[in-house]
Design an enzyme around this catalytic site. Structure first.
Site, mmCIF file in Angstrom:
data_model
loop_
_atom_site.group_PDB
_atom_site.id
_atom_site.type_symbol
_atom_site.label_atom_id
_atom_site.label_comp_id
_atom_site.label_asym_id
_atom_site.label_seq_id
_atom_site.Cartn_x
_atom_site.Cartn_y
_atom_site.Cartn_z
ATOM 1 N N LYS A 1 -10.436 -0.935 10.707
ATOM 2 C CA LYS A 1 -10.606 -2.104 9.830
ATOM 3 C C LYS A 1 -10.962 -3.353 10.629
ATOM 4 O O LYS A 1 -11.114 -4.428 10.073
ATOM 5 C CB LYS A 1 -9.322 -2.364 9.036
ATOM 6 N N GLN B 1 -4.125 -5.208 7.003
ATOM 7 C CA GLN B 1 -5.053 -6.271 6.585
ATOM 8 C C GLN B 1 -4.763 -7.576 7.320
ATOM 9 O O GLN B 1 -5.475 -8.562 7.129
ATOM 10 C CB GLN B 1 -4.946 -6.512 5.062
ATOM 11 N N ASP C 1 3.383 -4.246 7.925
ATOM 12 C CA ASP C 1 2.147 -3.488 7.771
ATOM 13 C C ASP C 1 1.011 -4.489 7.978
ATOM 14 O O ASP C 1 0.711 -5.298 7.100
ATOM 15 C CB ASP C 1 2.115 -2.877 6.360
ATOM 16 N N CYS D 1 -4.793 2.433 -3.598
ATOM 17 C CA CYS D 1 -3.544 2.976 -3.023
ATOM 18 C C CYS D 1 -2.377 2.022 -3.266
ATOM 19 O O CYS D 1 -1.527 1.838 -2.377
ATOM 20 C CB CYS D 1 -3.688 3.265 -1.531
ATOM 21 N N HIS E 1 0.873 -1.175 0.000
ATOM 22 C CA HIS E 1 0.000 0.000 0.000
ATOM 23 C C HIS E 1 0.913 1.229 0.000
ATOM 24 O O HIS E 1 2.031 1.174 0.529
ATOM 25 C CB HIS E 1 -0.829 -0.057 1.286
HETATM 26 N N1 C6P Z 1 -6.290 0.159 2.735
HETATM 27 C C1 C6P Z 1 -8.147 -0.233 1.220
HETATM 28 O O1 C6P Z 1 -9.260 0.043 0.754
HETATM 29 P P1 C6P Z 1 -4.992 3.476 7.086
HETATM 30 O O2 C6P Z 1 -5.658 4.290 6.006
HETATM 31 O O3 C6P Z 1 -3.764 4.156 7.615
HETATM 32 O O4 C6P Z 1 -5.928 3.002 8.134
HETATM 33 O O5 C6P Z 1 -4.497 2.125 6.377
HETATM 34 C C2 C6P Z 1 -3.598 2.218 5.302
HETATM 35 C C3 C6P Z 1 -3.313 0.868 4.742
HETATM 36 C C4 C6P Z 1 -2.034 0.354 4.902
HETATM 37 N N2 C6P Z 1 -1.738 -0.876 4.468
HETATM 38 C C5 C6P Z 1 -2.633 -1.662 3.862
HETATM 39 C C6 C6P Z 1 -2.227 -3.036 3.426
HETATM 40 C C7 C6P Z 1 -3.933 -1.195 3.662
HETATM 41 O O6 C6P Z 1 -4.828 -1.977 3.068
HETATM 42 C C8 C6P Z 1 -4.279 0.102 4.101
HETATM 43 C C9 C6P Z 1 -5.634 0.665 3.834
HETATM 44 C C10 C6P Z 1 -7.619 0.587 2.371
HETATM 45 O O7 C6P Z 1 -7.465 -1.145 0.775
HETATM 46 C C11 C6P Z 1 -7.733 2.052 2.095
HETATM 47 S S1 C6P Z 1 -6.755 2.559 0.736
#
Ligand code: C6P
Length: 411
Positions: A224, A201, A198, A365, A121
């Site tokens: 999430k 997920q 990270d 993203c 991401h």
């Molecule tokens: N992915 C998706 O629709 P935040 O926004 O900081 O809570 O998470 C960012 C992020 C970082 N790593 C991974 C693997 C992610 O999937 C995400 C967030 C969302 O896939 C929003 S783009």
């Protein structure tokens, strides 16, 4: 497929979208919230609201207790050795930026290497790019195979004495790939590199044991995993957190302040400058209780079942639909990104919205990954505990209807 029987715990599931039942298939972006979490948040503001770590008075003590109890719950949830290894941030993105800023600026020199993967991401790319731009370090990539898994054949060459950080996603938000992080962390640790995962997920969908993983730092987001927005977590090994410089400066993170200098609190508080998001953190504690009650092994099994069912149903559709990512559910989570031939993913998502089916379309993203896949965007359905077979059936029906609607254009 065994139903998790939790759907009625989620008030939003009663909603109609365009007069159709809500079929929410965008949990990879953010999950829905059970009533207990929504109620906990309202209840906190109704009954306990006061700033934390300040007052000697009852309300502040209650608020502090709720905040710090949530920290203990999060620590137990990922089997951290101690709650003092849990830093509350705003989200995964901030947790990763914290590492790049605080650890990176103290430990990375010109010419050092940071190893990531093309399935990251942007949140696990841009902080390192910013660091490399400032310091002159180099970003290197583990390759990916055609099936959406990592190519680890040359990992021993990729991780060298120059490698200072190895950072990758536990599970891809596009491919659904669950990466063999334990194996990669072991190599990173052996080489003396900082291992960063990270877990945006990972933590919501998989059992996570940071001690077993032996990972240095693990980041994830509350929103999430049934919790409120605005709360992130950064887990870190004690020796790393205690040696790491602060990220943001201000109130709450200091011990003593003079006109010309200051001392900081111990971790994790030295990384939590300013008034923290204590109300949402308290409600996040309730989300953790809820997931604990279900059991993360059951969460994972449900996602295997529902994803297998969805993949089987998509394959039966008489179109050349490409589903990205590995086919083997042992290494795949509940994410189904796909290409519907001849129809732009935005049109697919819009068309499904008419049927109440909420899916995401775009680059998710992950623009470098999109380029590797040879697409500018994909449509994506993603599943969580409240999704059931009916959701998948409605998704499939809508997809079939779309195929008919777009007719020959989609062939
Ligand atoms: N992915 C998706 O629709 P935040 O926004 O900081 O809570 O998470 C960012 C992020 C970082 N790593 C991974 C693997 C992610 O999937 C995400 C967030 C969302 O896939 C929003 S783009």
């Amino acid at each position: 497929m065994k139903d998790m029987s939790v759907r009625s715990d989620f008030p939003i599931m009663d909603r109609l979208i365009h007069d159709k039942p809500l079929t929410y298939l965008d949990s990879a972006a953010t999950s829905q919230k059970p009533a207990v979490v929504i109620d906990a948040l309202a209840d906190f503001y109704r009954n306990n609201n006061a700033n934390v770590h300040r007052g000697i008075y009852t309300l502040s003590e209650e608020s502090t207790l709720a905040y710090e109890t949530a920290r203990v719950k999060v620590a137990n949830f990922i089997n951290a050795g101690s709650e003092e290894q849990i830093i509350f941030t705003r989200n995964t993105t901030e947790s990763l930026n914290l590492i790049a800023y605080a650890w990176g600026r103290d430990n990375i020199k010109e010419g050092d290497e940071i190893l990531i993967t093309p399935m990251e991401h942007h949140s696990n790319m841009i902080p390192w790019m910013l660091l490399c731009k400032e310091i002159g370090c180099k970003l290197k990539y583990i390759s990916i195979n055609e099936d959406g898994t990592l190519d680890l054949s040359n990992l021993d060459e990729l991780i060298s004495e120059n490698t200072k950080i190895v950072s990758l996603t536990h599970m891809s938000n596009v491919l659904g790939t669950i990466n063999p992080i334990k194996q990669i962390i072991e190599k990173a640790n052996k080489a003396g590199a900082l291992s960063v995962i990270d877990g945006a997920q990972g933590a919501p969908h998989l059992p996570v044991d940071v001690i077993d993983l032996d990972v240095d730092l693990y980041a994830f987001s509350a929103h999430k995993m049934l919790g409120p927005t605005g709360v992130g977590v950064l887990y870190g090994k004690e020796k790393i957190l205690s040696a790491m410089s602060p990220f943001l400066g201000g109130g709450e993170m200091i011990d003593e302040v003079y006109e010309d200098r200051f001392t900081t609190k111990e971790a994790p508080w030295k990384f939590e400058a300013g008034t923290p998001n204590f109300a949402d953190v308290a409600a996040f504690g309730v989300a953790i209780d809820y997931l604990d009650d279900i059991g993360m092994d059951n969460v994972r099994q449900h996602e295997i079942d529902i994803t297998q069912y969805a993949l089987d149903q998509v394959r039966k559709i008489d179109r050349d639909i490409t589903v990205f990512g590995p086919k083997n559910l042992d290494i795949r989570g509940g994410v189904l990104a796909f290409d519907f031939p001849g129809v732009h993913p935005h049109d697919v998502a819009q068309m499904m919205d008419w049927d109440g089916v909420q899916i995401r379309a775009g680059h998710h993203c992950a623009q470098p990954l999109m380029r590797r896949l040879g697409v500018s965007a994909t449509a994506r359905a993603s599943f969580y505990i409240y999704n059931n077979q009916e959701d998948v059936d409605r998704f499939i029906d809508s997809l079939k209807k779309g195929g008919e609607f777009f007719g020959d254009a989609s062939r």
